[in-house]
Design an enzyme around this catalytic site. Sequence first.
Site, mmCIF file in Angstrom:
data_model
loop_
_atom_site.group_PDB
_atom_site.id
_atom_site.type_symbol
_atom_site.label_atom_id
_atom_site.label_comp_id
_atom_site.label_asym_id
_atom_site.label_seq_id
_atom_site.Cartn_x
_atom_site.Cartn_y
_atom_site.Cartn_z
ATOM 1 N N ASP A 1 5.192 71.099 -47.500
ATOM 2 C CA ASP A 1 4.381 71.633 -46.406
ATOM 3 C C ASP A 1 5.148 72.746 -45.704
ATOM 4 O O ASP A 1 6.195 72.499 -45.103
ATOM 5 C CB ASP A 1 4.063 70.501 -45.415
ATOM 6 N N HIS B 1 0.209 71.592 -46.838
ATOM 7 C CA HIS B 1 -0.386 71.184 -45.567
ATOM 8 C C HIS B 1 -1.797 70.624 -45.735
ATOM 9 O O HIS B 1 -2.391 70.140 -44.777
ATOM 10 C CB HIS B 1 -0.406 72.382 -44.615
ATOM 11 N N SER C 1 -2.364 67.638 -38.070
ATOM 12 C CA SER C 1 -1.697 68.895 -37.740
ATOM 13 C C SER C 1 -1.566 69.043 -36.217
ATOM 14 O O SER C 1 -0.955 68.196 -35.575
ATOM 15 C CB SER C 1 -2.462 70.057 -38.400
#
Length: 199
Positions: free
Chosen positions: A152, A183, A102
Site C-alpha cells: 500500500d 490500497h 482509509s
Amino acid sequence: MTELVFAETEGAPGAPLVFTFHGTGGSERQFHDFPRQVIPEAHVISPRGDVSEGGALRFFRRTGEGVYDMEDLSARTDAMTRFLAAAKARVGARRVIGLGYSNGANILAAVAMRSPDIFTDIALMHPLIPWTPAPQPELSGTRILVTAGERDPICPAPQTEALLDWLRAQDTEPETLWHPGGHEIVQAEVEALARFLAE
C-alpha cells in the site's frame, strides 16, 4: 464547523449499532448498506466527511500525503466523538461497531483512542496513524480488526505494523488480514469484515 450530514437506517430494538466511515472521495453511502448484509437487524449510521480536498470529501484536513493537520484532526475528532456518543445514547445499543476505510479508518481510530468507551468492536481497513498515540489502556477488551495491503503506497506496511504494536501494548489482541496488493479493498477483506461483524 458545520453539523454533520449522515445516512441512517433504523434497526430492531436491542440490535447492534454500526457506524461506517468512508474513505477520501467517498460519501456516507460508501459502506452504509454493507452491515445489514451481515446483520440484517442492525441500526446503521454513516457520517459524511465535512472537509473538501479538491472536491473529495474527508474527515479532517491534511497538508500532504500522510501529513495531517493535527490541530484540525483534534477538533474534528472532538466533534465526531460528540456526534457518535449522542447517537449511541439515542439508539441505546449495547454492541457498537465502528467500520472505517482509509481516511474513515483514521477518524475512527482517533475517536477510539480518545473515547474507547464508545465502541465494543472496531474494524480499521487500511488505517494510517503517522503519530505516536498516548497510551489508552481502556481499549483493552475491545474487539479489533485491521486489514492492510503489503504494498500500500498510501498506508505503508511499517506504519500499519507500528499501529498493531501500539494496539497490542494496550492489551488488545487485534485480528489482522494482509493482502499482497495496495490500497484497494479486496474480496478477502470483505469476507474478513463479514466474519468480524457476524461474530
